[in-house]
Design a protein around this motif. Structure first.
Motif, PDB file in Angstrom:
ATOM      1  N   ARG A  81       0.822  -1.215   0.000  1.00  0.00           N
ATOM      2  CA  ARG A  81       0.000   0.000   0.000  1.00  0.00           C
ATOM      3  C   ARG A  81       0.857   1.267   0.000  1.00  0.00           C
ATOM      4  O   ARG A  81       0.341   2.362   0.200  1.00  0.00           O
ATOM      5  N   ASP A  82       2.157   1.126  -0.214  1.00  0.00           N
ATOM      6  CA  ASP A  82       3.067   2.269  -0.097  1.00  0.00           C
ATOM      7  C   ASP A  82       4.029   2.295  -1.283  1.00  0.00           C
ATOM      8  O   ASP A  82       5.130   1.738  -1.217  1.00  0.00           O
ATOM      9  N   PRO A  83       3.643   2.932  -2.387  1.00  0.00           N
ATOM     10  CA  PRO A  83       4.496   2.960  -3.584  1.00  0.00           C
ATOM     11  C   PRO A  83       5.874   3.546  -3.333  1.00  0.00           C
ATOM     12  O   PRO A  83       6.871   3.051  -3.875  1.00  0.00           O
ATOM     13  N   GLU A  84       5.970   4.604  -2.518  1.00  0.00           N
ATOM     14  CA  GLU A  84       7.273   5.212  -2.230  1.00  0.00           C
ATOM     15  C   GLU A  84       8.196   4.221  -1.533  1.00  0.00           C
ATOM     16  O   GLU A  84       9.391   4.130  -1.842  1.00  0.00           O
ATOM     17  N   SER A  85       7.642   3.455  -0.592  1.00  0.00           N
ATOM     18  CA  SER A  85       8.436   2.440   0.100  1.00  0.00           C
ATOM     19  C   SER A  85       8.892   1.352  -0.855  1.00  0.00           C
ATOM     20  O   SER A  85      10.026   0.866  -0.767  1.00  0.00           O
ATOM     21  N   LEU A  86       8.028   0.978  -1.787  1.00  0.00           N
ATOM     22  CA  LEU A  86       8.401  -0.045  -2.765  1.00  0.00           C
ATOM     23  C   LEU A  86       9.574   0.409  -3.621  1.00  0.00           C
ATOM     24  O   LEU A  86      10.514  -0.357  -3.857  1.00  0.00           O
ATOM     25  N   VAL A  87       9.529   1.637  -4.077  1.00  0.00           N
ATOM     26  CA  VAL A  87      10.624   2.164  -4.899  1.00  0.00           C
ATOM     27  C   VAL A  87      11.931   2.133  -4.118  1.00  0.00           C
ATOM     28  O   VAL A  87      12.990   1.740  -4.651  1.00  0.00           O
ATOM     29  N   ARG A  88      11.859   2.542  -2.854  1.00  0.00           N
ATOM     30  CA  ARG A  88      13.068   2.536  -2.012  1.00  0.00           C
ATOM     31  C   ARG A  88      13.620   1.123  -1.870  1.00  0.00           C
ATOM     32  O   ARG A  88      14.838   0.912  -1.982  1.00  0.00           O
ATOM     33  N   GLN A  89      12.761   0.145  -1.629  1.00  0.00           N
ATOM     34  CA  GLN A  89      13.209  -1.239  -1.432  1.00  0.00           C
ATOM     35  C   GLN A  89      13.697  -1.863  -2.731  1.00  0.00           C
ATOM     36  O   GLN A  89      14.623  -2.680  -2.721  1.00  0.00           O
ATOM     37  N   ILE A  90      13.087  -1.505  -3.853  1.00  0.00           N
ATOM     38  CA  ILE A  90      13.559  -2.005  -5.149  1.00  0.00           C
ATOM     39  C   ILE A  90      15.006  -1.582  -5.366  1.00  0.00           C
ATOM     40  O   ILE A  90      15.855  -2.377  -5.799  1.00  0.00           O
ATOM     41  N   LYS A  91      15.295  -0.338  -5.067  1.00  0.00           N
ATOM     42  CA  LYS A  91      16.661   0.167  -5.227  1.00  0.00           C
ATOM     43  C   LYS A  91      17.605  -0.451  -4.208  1.00  0.00           C
ATOM     44  O   LYS A  91      18.730  -0.857  -4.534  1.00  0.00           O
ATOM     45  N   GLN A  92      17.158  -0.522  -2.961  1.00  0.00           N
ATOM     46  CA  GLN A  92      18.007  -1.039  -1.880  1.00  0.00           C
ATOM     47  C   GLN A  92      18.420  -2.487  -2.121  1.00  0.00           C
ATOM     48  O   GLN A  92      19.577  -2.856  -1.905  1.00  0.00           O
ATOM     49  N   HIS A  93      17.482  -3.312  -2.580  1.00  0.00           N
ATOM     50  CA  HIS A  93      17.746  -4.746  -2.739  1.00  0.00           C
ATOM     51  C   HIS A  93      18.021  -5.151  -4.183  1.00  0.00           C
ATOM     52  O   HIS A  93      18.141  -6.342  -4.474  1.00  0.00           O
ATOM     53  N   GLU A  94      18.090  -4.174  -5.084  1.00  0.00           N
ATOM     54  CA  GLU A  94      18.328  -4.441  -6.506  1.00  0.00           C
ATOM     55  C   GLU A  94      17.332  -5.466  -7.057  1.00  0.00           C
ATOM     56  O   GLU A  94      17.706  -6.461  -7.688  1.00  0.00           O
ATOM     57  N   ILE A  95      16.064  -5.194  -6.804  1.00  0.00           N
ATOM     58  CA  ILE A  95      14.989  -6.088  -7.216  1.00  0.00           C
ATOM     59  C   ILE A  95      14.876  -6.100  -8.739  1.00  0.00           C
ATOM     60  O   ILE A  95      14.916  -5.058  -9.394  1.00  0.00           O
ATOM     61  N   THR A  96      14.706  -7.288  -9.294  1.00  0.00           N
ATOM     62  CA  THR A  96      14.529  -7.430 -10.742  1.00  0.00           C
ATOM     63  C   THR A  96      13.087  -7.702 -11.123  1.00  0.00           C
ATOM     64  O   THR A  96      12.677  -7.425 -12.254  1.00  0.00           O
ATOM     65  N   THR A  97      12.304  -8.282 -10.185  1.00  0.00           N
ATOM     66  CA  THR A  97      10.968  -8.783 -10.506  1.00  0.00           C
ATOM     67  C   THR A  97       9.948  -8.290  -9.496  1.00  0.00           C
ATOM     68  O   THR A  97      10.146  -8.428  -8.284  1.00  0.00           O
ATOM     69  N   LEU A  98       8.854  -7.718 -10.011  1.00  0.00           N
ATOM     70  CA  LEU A  98       7.816  -7.159  -9.141  1.00  0.00           C
ATOM     71  C   LEU A  98       6.447  -7.531  -9.675  1.00  0.00           C
ATOM     72  O   LEU A  98       6.185  -7.462 -10.875  1.00  0.00           O
ATOM     73  N   GLN A  99       5.565  -7.939  -8.766  1.00  0.00           N
ATOM     74  CA  GLN A  99       4.181  -8.230  -9.099  1.00  0.00           C
ATOM     75  C   GLN A  99       3.279  -7.203  -8.425  1.00  0.00           C
ATOM     76  O   GLN A  99       3.522  -6.803  -7.281  1.00  0.00           O
ATOM     77  N   GLY A 100       2.224  -6.766  -9.139  1.00  0.00           N
ATOM     78  CA  GLY A 100       1.305  -5.818  -8.530  1.00  0.00           C
ATOM     79  C   GLY A 100      -0.005  -5.741  -9.275  1.00  0.00           C
ATOM     80  O   GLY A 100      -0.078  -6.081 -10.467  1.00  0.00           O
ATOM     81  N   VAL A 101      -1.041  -5.295  -8.591  1.00  0.00           N
ATOM     82  CA  VAL A 101      -2.305  -5.042  -9.266  1.00  0.00           C
ATOM     83  C   VAL A 101      -2.139  -3.757 -10.076  1.00  0.00           C
ATOM     84  O   VAL A 101      -1.286  -2.914  -9.771  1.00  0.00           O
ATOM     85  N   PRO A 102      -2.912  -3.586 -11.159  1.00  0.00           N
ATOM     86  CA  PRO A 102      -2.769  -2.382 -11.988  1.00  0.00           C
ATOM     87  C   PRO A 102      -2.889  -1.075 -11.212  1.00  0.00           C
ATOM     88  O   PRO A 102      -2.221  -0.093 -11.561  1.00  0.00           O
TER      89      PRO A 102
END
Length: 324
Positions: free
Chosen positions: A253-274
């Motif tokens: 429920r927190d897009p800003e937090s997701l962006v931060r964690q994607i960068k922090q953990h070098e995420i390659t794959t993400l699933q989400g509702v539209p």
């Protein structure tokens, strides 16, 4: 103690088939995970904000939990075991412990109201709940007659003989055995439990791997609440060789937090509702998530407009299967 040595001792490594044979020969989640062990034993399988577990450590911990569940909790094949742990590496470890015990896990969201938890536990005839110290406190006020709560923080190390026997037994398990039980939302009546077989979820994971959506180079952010069926393949992504990073609670429920964690953990794959993907696309920082190259959508219809927008922001990204 090395799991690989036990497999070699029993010639079970011959059943830890190569990646090319997995789709045809894997029948259960534990054997699919074990097939990754020799090549990836020291690579990270599970991570959260505080801990990392290699494939070897994950399997060893799962075996320890499984033996305790069978020895002390009386768990047997196809029993339904409640899994009540907050979003953390412990959640994935507990899930694998139940699976290695030959049982099916019932994901229980820690924020569910007591009446829903009670209904699910009674309806699924759960006799044992696997939790940890942090989450167990939430169960204190819940009436749980004849239900045992097992804490993964208090499990003794298993003996070599116990580990050996458990691994031998794992290869005798059948694809028709249960993997997990998932409950519907109940919006049209009472929630209904759906039984998912080992072979059904193995088929899905092997297809994802075969199509190149997940492999050993991928890091998937597990942020879907555990009560949703879509969360299961995120958690089980290590069967495809991927590293599963458990997102911070509430991240869905927190897009800003997701962006931060994607960068922090070098995420390659993400699933989400539209709806979530739309919110991410409106953040300026989303375009700087350079590690992200696979996007999955589900739960709602993905419009062509949003799909084009996402690919415009991330031209090198790949839109994965859309599930409505």
């Amino acid at each position: 103690m090395s799991v690989t040595k036990i497999l070699l001792r029993n010639n079970l490594h011959k059943q830890c088939f190569s990646a090319d044979d997995q789709v045809q020969r894997a029948h259960t989640l534990p054997t699919l995970l074990l097939s990754r062990l020799q090549a990836l034993r020291n690579e990270t399988a599970i991570a959260d904000s505080q801990k990392n577990y290699s494939f070897e450590e994950t399997v060893l911990r799962a075996i320890t939990i499984a033996i305790t569940l069978r020895r002390q909790g009386g768990v047997r094949y196809n029993d339904c075991v409640g899994l009540f742990i907050e979003a953390s590496a412990d959640l994935a470890l507990g899930m694998w412990g139940i699976l290695f015990a030959g049982a099916a896990y019932l994901p229980l969201a820690t924020d569910y109201p007591p009446e829903r938890l009670s209904y699910m536990l009674n309806d699924a005839r759960v006799k044992l709940i696997l939790s940890n110290r942090h989450s167990q406190s939430y169960l204190a006020g819940l009436p749980l007659p004849d239900v045992t709560i097992c804490n993964i923080d208090d499990m003794p190390m298993a003996s070599f003989e116990e580990m050996n026997q458990l691994l031998v037994n794992l290869y005798e398990q059948d694809g028709t055995d249960l993997a997990y039980v998932i409950y519907t939302s109940g919006t049209t009546g009472k929630p209904k439990g759906v039984l998912i077989s080992q072979q059904a979820i193995v088929n899905q994971l092997c297809w994802i791997a075969k199509e190149g959506y997940l492999d050993h180079s991928h890091r998937i952010l597990q942020k879907t609440p555990i009560s949703f069926d879509a969360a299961q393949w995120e958690l089980l992504g290590m069967c495809c060789g991927a590293c599963v990073v458990i997102a911070e609670p509430g991240s869905n429920r927190d897009p800003e937090s997701l962006v931060r964690q994607i960068k922090q953990h070098e995420i390659t794959t993400l699933q989400g509702v539209p709806t979530l993907l739309q919110a991410l696309s409106e953040l300026n920082d989303f375009s700087s998530c350079h590690s992200l190259h696979s996007l999955f959508s589900g739960g709602e219809g993905l419009s062509r407009k949003l799909a084009r927008c996402l690919l415009h922001i991330m031209p090198k990204a790949r839109l994965g299967p859309v599930i409505n």
